[in-house]
Design a protein around this motif. Structure first.
Motif, mmCIF file in Angstrom:
data_model
loop_
_atom_site.group_PDB
_atom_site.id
_atom_site.type_symbol
_atom_site.label_atom_id
_atom_site.label_comp_id
_atom_site.label_asym_id
_atom_site.label_seq_id
_atom_site.Cartn_x
_atom_site.Cartn_y
_atom_site.Cartn_z
ATOM 1 N N TRP A 118 0.837 -1.203 0.000
ATOM 2 C CA TRP A 118 0.000 0.000 0.000
ATOM 3 C C TRP A 118 0.871 1.253 0.000
ATOM 4 O O TRP A 118 1.790 1.384 0.806
ATOM 5 C CB TRP A 118 -0.891 0.036 1.249
ATOM 6 N N SER A 120 0.916 5.681 -1.779
ATOM 7 C CA SER A 120 0.388 6.664 -2.730
ATOM 8 C C SER A 120 1.572 7.381 -3.353
ATOM 9 O O SER A 120 2.644 7.475 -2.747
ATOM 10 C CB SER A 120 -0.565 7.663 -2.054
ATOM 11 N N HIS A 147 -9.193 3.725 0.750
ATOM 12 C CA HIS A 147 -9.306 5.102 1.234
ATOM 13 C C HIS A 147 -8.535 5.256 2.543
ATOM 14 O O HIS A 147 -8.629 4.416 3.444
ATOM 15 C CB HIS A 147 -10.780 5.479 1.436
ATOM 16 N N LYS A 148 -7.762 6.333 2.652
ATOM 17 C CA LYS A 148 -6.883 6.522 3.808
ATOM 18 C C LYS A 148 -7.648 6.709 5.113
ATOM 19 O O LYS A 148 -7.140 6.374 6.184
ATOM 20 C CB LYS A 148 -5.956 7.725 3.571
ATOM 21 N N GLU A 149 -8.868 7.237 5.051
ATOM 22 C CA GLU A 149 -9.632 7.479 6.279
ATOM 23 C C GLU A 149 -10.701 6.431 6.523
ATOM 24 O O GLU A 149 -10.810 5.882 7.621
ATOM 25 C CB GLU A 149 -10.261 8.879 6.236
ATOM 26 N N HIS A 173 -6.038 11.046 -1.073
ATOM 27 C CA HIS A 173 -7.027 10.358 -0.235
ATOM 28 C C HIS A 173 -6.991 8.832 -0.315
ATOM 29 O O HIS A 173 -7.579 8.163 0.539
ATOM 30 C CB HIS A 173 -8.435 10.831 -0.614
ATOM 31 N N TRP A 174 -6.318 8.289 -1.332
ATOM 32 C CA TRP A 174 -6.347 6.842 -1.524
ATOM 33 C C TRP A 174 -4.943 6.248 -1.603
ATOM 34 O O TRP A 174 -4.040 6.861 -2.165
ATOM 35 C CB TRP A 174 -7.087 6.491 -2.829
ATOM 36 N N LEU A 175 -4.784 5.058 -1.042
ATOM 37 C CA LEU A 175 -3.597 4.240 -1.242
ATOM 38 C C LEU A 175 -3.890 3.248 -2.362
ATOM 39 O O LEU A 175 -5.053 2.941 -2.635
ATOM 40 C CB LEU A 175 -3.263 3.463 0.037
#
Length: 198
Positions: A118, A120, A147-149, A173-175
């Motif tokens: 994982w 980004s 999604h990171k959150e 916002h995404w890995l």
């Protein structure tokens, strides 16, 4: 951008991932796969982890319009000049995405045991919220986003001769990762066309 890109967006929110599917017929994809195997200056990737230099089985190469330097995992690479094949593939990506690219990071995964954890692509040299065009050749592999959150996940199957674009705030916002698998025994080549801002 492609007028129909919103129809292709795989992400539910916070960014754009457009999957164009096949952009090359199989004979052309086969040709490029063979040429990339033969002409690219592949080298085992390196990374600094816990103060030690680690070498991966996966091989990489870095090409560009200028001898750009690109640093990730605390290792700096200097871009080699475009090959004829990479120029052609860059133009195909630009036609489909409506973006322009000046560099390409290539990965060679020998089989399904090799993947990518994982991460980004947030290196400071990259154009902020810029487009990354990812072309796949060889073995069909699953590619995953998280999604990171929220932890929400989205998977896509990347086929031989296909194109995927990551754009907008996707990297913020995404890995994403390439999960290893025991089911794949053939090599896969991945080209990620990017824009470096000096």
């Amino acid at each position: 951008m492609d007028l129909f890109s919103s129809d292709k967006n795989l992400l539910p929110f916070d960014g754009t991932v457009n999957y164009f599917g096949y952009v090359l017929p199989k004979p052309e994809a086969d040709h490029f796969y063979q040429r990339l195997m033969e002409t690219i200056e592949w080298k085992n990737d390196q990374a600094m982890m816990f103060g030690k230099l680690i070498e991966t089985k996966r091989k990489v190469a870095w090409y560009g319009s200028e001898p750009f330097q690109y640093t990730y995992s605390k290792i700096t690479k200097q871009a080699l000049p475009w090959t004829a094949e990479l120029k052609s593939l860059k133009e195909i990506c630009e036609k489909h995405t409506g973006e322009t690219y000046n560099s390409c990071l290539l990965n060679l995964y020998h089989d399904g045991s090799e993947g990518m954890a994982w991460h980004s692509d947030g290196e400071k040299d990259l154009k902020k919220n810029g487009s990354i065009a990812s072309m796949s050749f060889g073995a069909v592999r699953k590619f995953a986003f998280k999604h990171k959150e929220t932890g929400e996940k989205v998977d896509v199957i990347l086929e031989h001769g296909s194109l995927l674009e990551m754009a907008g705030t996707c990297q913020t916002h995404w890995l994403h990762r390439l999960p290893p698998t025991t089911k794949v025994t053939q090599p896969r080549i991945n080209l990620t066309f990017r824009t470096i801002e000096k």
